[in-house]
Design a protein around this motif. Structure first.
Motif, PDB file in Angstrom:
ATOM      1  N   ARG A 183      40.572  33.148  19.936  1.00  0.00           N
ATOM      2  CA  ARG A 183      39.486  31.740  20.530  1.00  0.00           C
ATOM      3  C   ARG A 183      38.515  31.896  21.075  1.00  0.00           C
ATOM      4  NH1 ARG A 183      42.988  28.333  25.064  1.00  0.00           N
ATOM      5  NH2 ARG A 183      42.959  29.802  26.060  1.00  0.00           N
ATOM      6  N   ASP A 184      38.013  32.255  22.134  1.00  0.00           N
ATOM      7  CA  ASP A 184      36.589  33.339  22.282  1.00  0.00           C
ATOM      8  C   ASP A 184      36.000  33.575  20.596  1.00  0.00           C
ATOM      9  OD1 ASP A 184      37.235  33.193  24.692  1.00  0.00           O
ATOM     10  OD2 ASP A 184      37.097  35.320  25.369  1.00  0.00           O
ATOM     11  N   CYS A 185      36.425  33.995  19.691  1.00  0.00           N
ATOM     12  CA  CYS A 185      35.734  33.949  18.702  1.00  0.00           C
ATOM     13  C   CYS A 185      35.423  32.837  18.304  1.00  0.00           C
ATOM     14  CB  CYS A 185      36.478  34.289  18.081  1.00  0.00           C
ATOM     15  SG  CYS A 185      36.324  36.320  18.064  1.00  0.00           S
ATOM     16  N   TYR A 186      36.419  31.852  18.193  1.00  0.00           N
ATOM     17  CA  TYR A 186      35.972  30.640  17.467  1.00  0.00           C
ATOM     18  C   TYR A 186      35.061  29.663  18.205  1.00  0.00           C
ATOM     19  CZ  TYR A 186      37.399  25.945  16.533  1.00  0.00           C
ATOM     20  OH  TYR A 186      36.951  23.790  16.680  1.00  0.00           O
ATOM     21  N   GLN A 187      35.896  29.788  19.305  1.00  0.00           N
ATOM     22  CA  GLN A 187      34.391  29.084  20.245  1.00  0.00           C
ATOM     23  C   GLN A 187      32.765  29.430  20.089  1.00  0.00           C
ATOM     24  OE1 GLN A 187      36.472  29.277  24.503  1.00  0.00           O
ATOM     25  NE2 GLN A 187      37.770  27.544  23.588  1.00  0.00           N
ATOM     26  N   ALA A 188      32.707  30.406  19.923  1.00  0.00           N
ATOM     27  CA  ALA A 188      31.228  31.249  19.657  1.00  0.00           C
ATOM     28  C   ALA A 188      30.783  31.298  18.353  1.00  0.00           C
ATOM     29  CB  ALA A 188      31.303  33.214  19.876  1.00  0.00           C
ATOM     30  N   PHE A 189      32.316  31.013  17.050  1.00  0.00           N
ATOM     31  CA  PHE A 189      31.652  30.777  15.814  1.00  0.00           C
ATOM     32  C   PHE A 189      31.508  29.548  15.520  1.00  0.00           C
ATOM     33  CE2 PHE A 189      33.056  30.197  11.421  1.00  0.00           C
ATOM     34  CZ  PHE A 189      31.919  30.914  11.035  1.00  0.00           C
ATOM     35  N   PHE A 190      32.372  28.434  16.022  1.00  0.00           N
ATOM     36  CA  PHE A 190      32.257  26.874  15.006  1.00  0.00           C
ATOM     37  C   PHE A 190      31.044  26.328  15.202  1.00  0.00           C
ATOM     38  CE2 PHE A 190      33.779  23.265  13.081  1.00  0.00           C
ATOM     39  CZ  PHE A 190      34.414  23.785  12.152  1.00  0.00           C
ATOM     40  N   PRO A 191      30.360  26.228  15.481  1.00  0.00           N
ATOM     41  CA  PRO A 191      29.044  25.196  16.158  1.00  0.00           C
ATOM     42  C   PRO A 191      27.959  25.662  15.585  1.00  0.00           C
ATOM     43  CG  PRO A 191      30.372  25.694  18.773  1.00  0.00           C
ATOM     44  CD  PRO A 191      31.527  26.800  17.592  1.00  0.00           C
ATOM     45  N   ALA A 192      27.958  27.141  15.229  1.00  0.00           N
ATOM     46  CA  ALA A 192      27.289  27.969  14.502  1.00  0.00           C
ATOM     47  C   ALA A 192      27.057  27.288  13.458  1.00  0.00           C
ATOM     48  CB  ALA A 192      27.236  28.839  14.925  1.00  0.00           C
ATOM     49  N   LEU A 193      28.134  27.662  12.967  1.00  0.00           N
ATOM     50  CA  LEU A 193      28.878  27.150  11.198  1.00  0.00           C
ATOM     51  C   LEU A 193      28.747  25.142  11.312  1.00  0.00           C
ATOM     52  CD1 LEU A 193      29.874  27.292   8.477  1.00  0.00           C
ATOM     53  CD2 LEU A 193      32.493  26.764   9.759  1.00  0.00           C
ATOM     54  N   GLN A 194      28.853  24.703  12.039  1.00  0.00           N
ATOM     55  CA  GLN A 194      29.302  23.258  12.252  1.00  0.00           C
ATOM     56  C   GLN A 194      26.967  22.980  11.822  1.00  0.00           C
ATOM     57  OE1 GLN A 194      30.961  20.958  14.094  1.00  0.00           O
ATOM     58  NE2 GLN A 194      29.794  18.505  14.093  1.00  0.00           N
ATOM     59  N   THR A 195      26.389  23.477  12.615  1.00  0.00           N
ATOM     60  CA  THR A 195      25.162  23.617  12.708  1.00  0.00           C
ATOM     61  C   THR A 195      24.774  23.662  11.397  1.00  0.00           C
ATOM     62  OG1 THR A 195      24.739  23.709  14.923  1.00  0.00           O
ATOM     63  CG2 THR A 195      22.838  24.379  13.361  1.00  0.00           C
ATOM     64  N   HIS A 196      25.172  24.986  10.498  1.00  0.00           N
ATOM     65  CA  HIS A 196      24.647  25.466   8.998  1.00  0.00           C
ATOM     66  C   HIS A 196      24.613  24.389   8.008  1.00  0.00           C
ATOM     67  CE1 HIS A 196      23.586  28.596   6.240  1.00  0.00           C
ATOM     68  NE2 HIS A 196      25.246  28.518   6.223  1.00  0.00           N
ATOM     69  N   VAL A 197      26.125  23.756   8.318  1.00  0.00           N
ATOM     70  CA  VAL A 197      26.055  22.648   7.432  1.00  0.00           C
ATOM     71  C   VAL A 197      25.849  21.506   7.486  1.00  0.00           C
ATOM     72  CG1 VAL A 197      28.226  21.680   6.168  1.00  0.00           C
ATOM     73  CG2 VAL A 197      28.822  24.123   6.651  1.00  0.00           C
ATOM     74  N   GLU A 198      25.901  20.777   9.202  1.00  0.00           N
ATOM     75  CA  GLU A 198      24.871  19.818   9.071  1.00  0.00           C
ATOM     76  C   GLU A 198      23.483  19.891   7.988  1.00  0.00           C
ATOM     77  OE1 GLU A 198      27.029  18.203  12.156  1.00  0.00           O
ATOM     78  OE2 GLU A 198      25.260  19.080  12.943  1.00  0.00           O
ATOM     79  N   ASN A 199      22.936  21.447   8.104  1.00  0.00           N
ATOM     80  CA  ASN A 199      21.258  21.709   7.822  1.00  0.00           C
ATOM     81  C   ASN A 199      21.266  21.411   6.625  1.00  0.00           C
ATOM     82  OD1 ASN A 199      20.045  21.453  10.248  1.00  0.00           O
ATOM     83  ND2 ASN A 199      20.545  23.783  11.053  1.00  0.00           N
ATOM     84  N   LEU A 200      22.370  22.428   5.693  1.00  0.00           N
ATOM     85  CA  LEU A 200      22.272  22.634   4.231  1.00  0.00           C
ATOM     86  C   LEU A 200      22.017  20.902   3.714  1.00  0.00           C
ATOM     87  CD1 LEU A 200      25.167  25.579   3.532  1.00  0.00           C
ATOM     88  CD2 LEU A 200      22.470  25.317   3.392  1.00  0.00           C
ATOM     89  N   LEU A 201      23.360  20.147   4.391  1.00  0.00           N
ATOM     90  CA  LEU A 201      23.492  18.660   4.257  1.00  0.00           C
ATOM     91  C   LEU A 201      22.304  17.681   4.149  1.00  0.00           C
ATOM     92  CD1 LEU A 201      27.246  18.363   5.511  1.00  0.00           C
ATOM     93  CD2 LEU A 201      26.073  18.179   2.718  1.00  0.00           C
ATOM     94  N   GLN A 202      21.326  18.159   4.927  1.00  0.00           N
ATOM     95  CA  GLN A 202      20.515  17.352   5.396  1.00  0.00           C
ATOM     96  C   GLN A 202      19.717  17.920   4.521  1.00  0.00           C
ATOM     97  OE1 GLN A 202      18.835  17.826   8.999  1.00  0.00           O
ATOM     98  NE2 GLN A 202      17.937  16.004   9.376  1.00  0.00           N
ATOM     99  N   THR A 203      18.773  19.092   4.558  1.00  0.00           N
ATOM    100  CA  THR A 203      18.399  20.359   3.462  1.00  0.00           C
ATOM    101  C   THR A 203      18.274  19.033   1.817  1.00  0.00           C
ATOM    102  OG1 THR A 203      18.155  21.467   4.171  1.00  0.00           O
ATOM    103  CG2 THR A 203      17.259  22.022   1.799  1.00  0.00           C
ATOM    104  N   GLU A 204      19.741  18.960   1.243  1.00  0.00           N
ATOM    105  CA  GLU A 204      20.273  18.795   0.161  1.00  0.00           C
ATOM    106  C   GLU A 204      19.889  17.429  -0.502  1.00  0.00           C
ATOM    107  OE1 GLU A 204      23.785  19.739  -1.759  1.00  0.00           O
ATOM    108  OE2 GLU A 204      23.351  21.988  -1.420  1.00  0.00           O
TER     109      GLU A 204
END
Length: 198
Positions: free
Chosen positions: A175-196
């Motif tokens: 659960r700690d791994c999820y909490q550390a990872f998922f916000p970074a993933l979401q930010t990455h995807v949002e940035n990709l979509l914004q760029t595209e």
């Protein structure tokens, strides 16, 4: 990532949901060209999500718990675990909104099933019948998912029960791994979509 995360990171956009879910069943440029530009974007986003996830150090830590029991399949089970904690994440799915979200995703796919890969639709029929997206939140759903992966995994020596026991033993650390990872993933995807979409 697994199906719930891919759907969630499509941000309620039907074409992105579709592309994100069918991506593993679309091979080569000829098959990709069969789909609209918006669905193709979903397929690209799916692949970018997988690359980011596989290369992230937190995912490496999560996989390390499973590796002794399932070797190269540790990433597949880690993906399932991320979906479990996403399903339980009240900041993303408060109240009954996970059930509503799952219904929304199934409706998106059902409205265009005649255009989608047959192998995907075979899998999707089970996803909808057993409501995978919603049932990732509970132990029974996760046990079923672990059994399903194990049944398709060639050369996997450990039983689903043994691998599920790893999940339970390291539950808090995962659960700690999820909490550390998922916000970074979401930010990455949002940035990709914004760029595209510029």
């Amino acid at each position: 990532m697994n199906y719930l995360a891919h759907a969630y990171l499509s941000f309620h956009q039907p074409a992105l949901i579709t592309g994100n879910l069918i991506a593993d069943y679309v091979k080569g440029r000829q098959q990709l060209a069969l789909y609209s530009p918006a669905i193709q974007q979903g397929i690209r986003i799916h692949r970018a999500i997988d690359t980011f996830t596989d290369q992230h150090p937190v995912t490496s830590r999560a996989k390390s718990f499973f590796r002794p029991a399932c070797g190269l399949y540790s990433g597949v089970f880690t993906d399932l675990v991320y979906d479990h904690f996403l399903a339980l994440d009240s900041s993303r799915f408060p109240g009954e909104t996970l059930y509503d979200f799952a219904t929304e995703v199934y409706d998106v796919i059902n409205h265009q099933e005649e255009t989608l890969p047959e192998r995907f639709l075979d899998m999707f029929s089970y996803m909808q019948q057993y409501n995978w997206l919603y049932n990732y939140r509970n132990d029974n759903g996760m046990e079923r998912a672990f059994r399903g992966v194990s049944s398709r995994a060639k050369g996997l020596e450990s039983s689903p029960a043994v691998i599920f026991a790893v999940f339970l033993e390291h539950y808090e650390a995962l659960r700690d791994c999820y909490q550390a990872f998922f916000p970074a993933l979401q930010t990455h995807v949002e940035n990709l979509l914004q760029t595209e979409n510029r």
